[in-house]
Design a protein around this motif. Sequence first.
Motif, PDB file in Angstrom:
ATOM      1  N   ALA A 226       0.823  -1.206   0.000  1.00 55.89           N
ATOM      2  CA  ALA A 226       0.000   0.000   0.000  1.00 55.89           C
ATOM      3  C   ALA A 226       0.858   1.257   0.000  1.00 55.89           C
ATOM      4  CB  ALA A 226      -0.934  -0.008   1.213  1.00 55.89           C
ATOM      5  N   TYR A 227       2.093   1.141   0.452  1.00 56.25           N
ATOM      6  CA  TYR A 227       3.003   2.287   0.530  1.00 56.25           C
ATOM      7  C   TYR A 227       3.967   2.314  -0.648  1.00 56.25           C
ATOM      8  CZ  TYR A 227       6.286   5.595   2.712  1.00 56.25           C
ATOM      9  OH  TYR A 227       7.084   6.679   2.981  1.00 56.25           O
ATOM     10  N   ALA A 228       4.542   1.168  -0.970  1.00 56.72           N
ATOM     11  CA  ALA A 228       5.474   1.044  -2.101  1.00 56.72           C
ATOM     12  C   ALA A 228       4.807   0.145  -3.141  1.00 56.72           C
ATOM     13  CB  ALA A 228       6.806   0.480  -1.638  1.00 56.72           C
ATOM     14  N   MET A 229       3.857   0.706  -3.872  1.00 57.89           N
ATOM     15  CA  MET A 229       3.064  -0.086  -4.810  1.00 57.89           C
ATOM     16  C   MET A 229       3.906  -0.645  -5.954  1.00 57.89           C
ATOM     17  SD  MET A 229      -0.420   2.204  -4.993  1.00 57.89           S
ATOM     18  CE  MET A 229      -1.215   1.019  -6.075  1.00 57.89           C
ATOM     19  N   ASP A 230       4.935   0.067  -6.343  1.00 58.49           N
ATOM     20  CA  ASP A 230       5.796  -0.400  -7.432  1.00 58.49           C
ATOM     21  C   ASP A 230       6.991  -1.129  -6.831  1.00 58.49           C
ATOM     22  OD1 ASP A 230       7.143  -0.895  -9.741  1.00 58.49           O
ATOM     23  OD2 ASP A 230       7.475   1.209 -10.283  1.00 58.49           O
ATOM     24  N   SER A 231       6.931  -2.457  -6.790  1.00 58.84           N
ATOM     25  CA  SER A 231       8.023  -3.231  -6.199  1.00 58.84           C
ATOM     26  C   SER A 231       9.317  -3.096  -6.989  1.00 58.84           C
ATOM     27  CB  SER A 231       7.619  -4.701  -6.091  1.00 58.84           C
ATOM     28  OG  SER A 231       7.375  -5.238  -7.378  1.00 58.84           O
ATOM     29  N   TRP A 232       9.219  -2.727  -8.269  1.00 58.42           N
ATOM     30  CA  TRP A 232      10.431  -2.541  -9.062  1.00 58.42           C
ATOM     31  C   TRP A 232      11.224  -1.327  -8.571  1.00 58.42           C
ATOM     32  CZ3 TRP A 232      10.507  -3.792 -14.949  1.00 58.42           C
ATOM     33  CH2 TRP A 232       9.974  -5.073 -15.162  1.00 58.42           C
ATOM     34  N   ALA A 233      10.559  -0.384  -7.915  1.00 55.78           N
ATOM     35  CA  ALA A 233      11.231   0.830  -7.440  1.00 55.78           C
ATOM     36  C   ALA A 233      11.912   0.623  -6.091  1.00 55.78           C
ATOM     37  CB  ALA A 233      10.227   1.975  -7.343  1.00 55.78           C
ATOM     38  N   LYS A 393       7.991   1.903 -19.249  1.00 57.63           N
ATOM     39  CA  LYS A 393       8.640   3.132 -19.712  1.00 57.63           C
ATOM     40  C   LYS A 393       7.600   4.129 -20.210  1.00 57.63           C
ATOM     41  CE  LYS A 393      13.179   1.272 -20.992  1.00 57.63           C
ATOM     42  NZ  LYS A 393      14.125   1.017 -22.115  1.00 57.63           N
ATOM     43  N   ALA A 394       6.598   3.621 -20.925  1.00 52.85           N
ATOM     44  CA  ALA A 394       5.550   4.510 -21.434  1.00 52.85           C
ATOM     45  C   ALA A 394       4.749   5.143 -20.301  1.00 52.85           C
ATOM     46  CB  ALA A 394       4.624   3.727 -22.360  1.00 52.85           C
ATOM     47  N   LEU A 395       4.605   4.452 -19.200  1.00 51.37           N
ATOM     48  CA  LEU A 395       3.847   4.967 -18.053  1.00 51.37           C
ATOM     49  C   LEU A 395       4.712   5.748 -17.057  1.00 51.37           C
ATOM     50  CD1 LEU A 395       1.646   1.813 -17.363  1.00 51.37           C
ATOM     51  CD2 LEU A 395       0.892   3.980 -18.360  1.00 51.37           C
ATOM     52  N   GLY A 396       6.010   5.765 -17.265  1.00 52.11           N
ATOM     53  CA  GLY A 396       6.893   6.500 -16.358  1.00 52.11           C
ATOM     54  C   GLY A 396       7.185   5.769 -15.071  1.00 52.11           C
ATOM     55  N   LEU A 397       7.062   4.460 -15.064  1.00 54.25           N
ATOM     56  CA  LEU A 397       7.371   3.652 -13.892  1.00 54.25           C
ATOM     57  C   LEU A 397       8.795   3.107 -13.987  1.00 54.25           C
ATOM     58  CD1 LEU A 397       4.022   1.662 -13.663  1.00 54.25           C
ATOM     59  CD2 LEU A 397       4.780   3.497 -12.120  1.00 54.25           C
ATOM     60  N   ALA A 398       9.276   2.535 -12.875  1.00 56.99           N
ATOM     61  CA  ALA A 398      10.602   1.918 -12.883  1.00 56.99           C
ATOM     62  C   ALA A 398      10.658   0.851 -13.960  1.00 56.99           C
ATOM     63  CB  ALA A 398      10.902   1.316 -11.515  1.00 56.99           C
ATOM     64  N   SER A 399      11.728   0.829 -14.711  1.00 58.05           N
ATOM     65  CA  SER A 399      11.805  -0.077 -15.877  1.00 58.05           C
ATOM     66  C   SER A 399      12.956  -1.066 -15.798  1.00 58.05           C
ATOM     67  CB  SER A 399      11.928   0.741 -17.169  1.00 58.05           C
ATOM     68  OG  SER A 399      13.055   1.599 -17.116  1.00 58.05           O
ATOM     69  N   THR A 400      13.647  -1.127 -14.666  1.00 57.82           N
ATOM     70  CA  THR A 400      14.712  -2.121 -14.492  1.00 57.82           C
ATOM     71  C   THR A 400      14.172  -3.266 -13.654  1.00 57.82           C
ATOM     72  OG1 THR A 400      16.425  -0.417 -14.561  1.00 57.82           O
ATOM     73  CG2 THR A 400      17.027  -2.549 -13.607  1.00 57.82           C
ATOM     74  N   PRO A 401      14.027  -4.460 -14.230  1.00 57.32           N
ATOM     75  CA  PRO A 401      13.459  -5.581 -13.470  1.00 57.32           C
ATOM     76  C   PRO A 401      14.314  -5.922 -12.260  1.00 57.32           C
ATOM     77  CG  PRO A 401      13.547  -6.084 -15.823  1.00 57.32           C
ATOM     78  CD  PRO A 401      14.368  -4.844 -15.608  1.00 57.32           C
ATOM     79  N   PRO A 402      13.681  -6.248 -11.139  1.00 60.80           N
ATOM     80  CA  PRO A 402      14.448  -6.701  -9.977  1.00 60.80           C
ATOM     81  C   PRO A 402      15.066  -8.057 -10.249  1.00 60.80           C
ATOM     82  CG  PRO A 402      12.111  -6.953  -9.574  1.00 60.80           C
ATOM     83  CD  PRO A 402      12.231  -6.221 -10.878  1.00 60.80           C
ATOM     84  N   ALA A 403      15.952  -8.457  -9.354  1.00 61.62           N
ATOM     85  CA  ALA A 403      16.611  -9.763  -9.504  1.00 61.62           C
ATOM     86  C   ALA A 403      15.584 -10.835  -9.223  1.00 61.62           C
ATOM     87  CB  ALA A 403      17.799  -9.869  -8.559  1.00 61.62           C
ATOM     88  N   ALA A 404      14.817 -11.210 -10.257  1.00 62.83           N
ATOM     89  CA  ALA A 404      13.664 -12.080 -10.077  1.00 62.83           C
ATOM     90  C   ALA A 404      14.086 -13.506  -9.804  1.00 62.83           C
ATOM     91  CB  ALA A 404      12.774 -12.022 -11.315  1.00 62.83           C
ATOM     92  N   SER A 405      13.466 -14.098  -8.789  1.00 67.75           N
ATOM     93  CA  SER A 405      13.691 -15.512  -8.513  1.00 67.75           C
ATOM     94  C   SER A 405      12.607 -15.966  -7.568  1.00 67.75           C
ATOM     95  CB  SER A 405      15.066 -15.747  -7.881  1.00 67.75           C
ATOM     96  OG  SER A 405      15.221 -17.096  -7.536  1.00 67.75           O
ATOM     97  N   TYR A 406      11.560 -16.538  -8.077  1.00 64.12           N
ATOM     98  CA  TYR A 406      10.445 -16.974  -7.240  1.00 64.12           C
ATOM     99  C   TYR A 406      10.884 -18.008  -6.217  1.00 64.12           C
ATOM    100  CZ  TYR A 406       6.084 -18.988  -5.759  1.00 64.12           C
ATOM    101  OH  TYR A 406       5.052 -19.435  -4.982  1.00 64.12           O
TER     102      TYR A 406
END
Length: 440
Positions: A226-233, A393-406
């Motif tokens: 709810a506070y950091a909605m964009d986990s990529w950021a 990128k088109a929406l102006g959100l963070a565009s670098t994927p996190p180090a994904a590993s489920y």
Amino acid sequence: MEIPPPAGPQPPEGRSPQGPPPQGSYGPYGAYPGQQFPPGPPGPGPYPPPQGQVPYGYQAWGHGYSPYNAPAPVNGLAVCALVLGLLCFLPFVGLVLGFFALRQIGNKGERGKGMAVAGMVLSGIGSGVLVLALVTGGASGFREGLEEGAREAGEGGSVFSVDTGECFDTRGDSLEGMAYDVDTVPCEGEHDAEVFAAFEMADGAYPGDDAVVEAADGKCYTLQYAYAMDSWAVPDDVDVYYFTPTRDSWDFGDREISCLFGNVDEKAGLTGSLRQDRSNLDADQLAYLKAAHVLNVAMDSAPEEPYVEDDLPGHRKWATRVSDALTEQTGMLRGHQWPADARKPVATIVEDLEAAKEEWDAAAKTSDANTFYEHYGAALALTDGKKTVTARKALGLASTPPAASYDDGGDGGDGEGGGNGRGEGGDGTDDGSGDGVVEV
């Protein structure tokens, strides 16, 4: 010639005091100034008085003569009553002491009546002020101040509050162990932690360290979105911590758990705010992140058993939940009016999500663990976060994927991949000494 008797007590009329006759011309005690003796017959010297008679001034009975009377002692209770009255300390005690002092003064002939009365008057004034304070709530304020001092001095940790959105530095430069106080600093600069949520535990007896940790671990992990909605950021080296009540602070009414973002490297800290919510996001960004969060929640509901073969029924139910979430997510993305440069990228994401839903549906129906893995892998490939970079990128959100590993225990990504790889949601540990900070 009649000699008047000297001042002082006189012998009874018609009687003379008994005692030996005086020796020499003035007797053993000597004469008092101005005292005269009756003339006697001539002779070599003064004659002794008649047998059995002693001249006035030589009383041998009674207390004798003292030119100065010794003063009566001062009553001790009167002194105490006056002191307590002047200091306004224990006013009711001053009243009681003054009362008893007056009784003793009357019985013993002691001095100090004025002090006793003054002490009673001053103590009466102090008692009135105390009663007024009790009626108007002044005593309550005094008790609160006393409790605050006890909390600050207690060994169990102080009770302090940090508000959502605040950034601070710890006194020990660490977010683990005990915390006695923090220094609030601007989020724009460097800091140790940022508060993203806070909630109160239910009243009652202290539930125990394990219960407090469990409550913080479960709820802080959920509230972060709810506070950091964009986990990529959120940087990969940032994790979730929290302040919890201690057993001692609980007794003073402390029920608050504060959820924090902090760097896993104590020497690194944070720079800038991690806040990403409706306070600083536009409508398009909010719509995209809300849709992505639907899949996040479903991915987070995976069974505790990490291997499908150990709990195939549980994983099949999980696949059904993920499929339902994808249906909801694609509906949200289709229903929003996107900016021109974001329409095509978002449409591509929707197509991939619909294909992933089919894979999850197939996984939910299979009776074979190996087949489940095949559909599961195909679904994750279709929701790879890299496929969303253009839309972000088109929406102006963070565009670098996190180090994904489920498999590392991530949060299921942004609805765009297998996870963010930050290891959030692990088991918290507490040293039991709490106002403490526990890493989750």
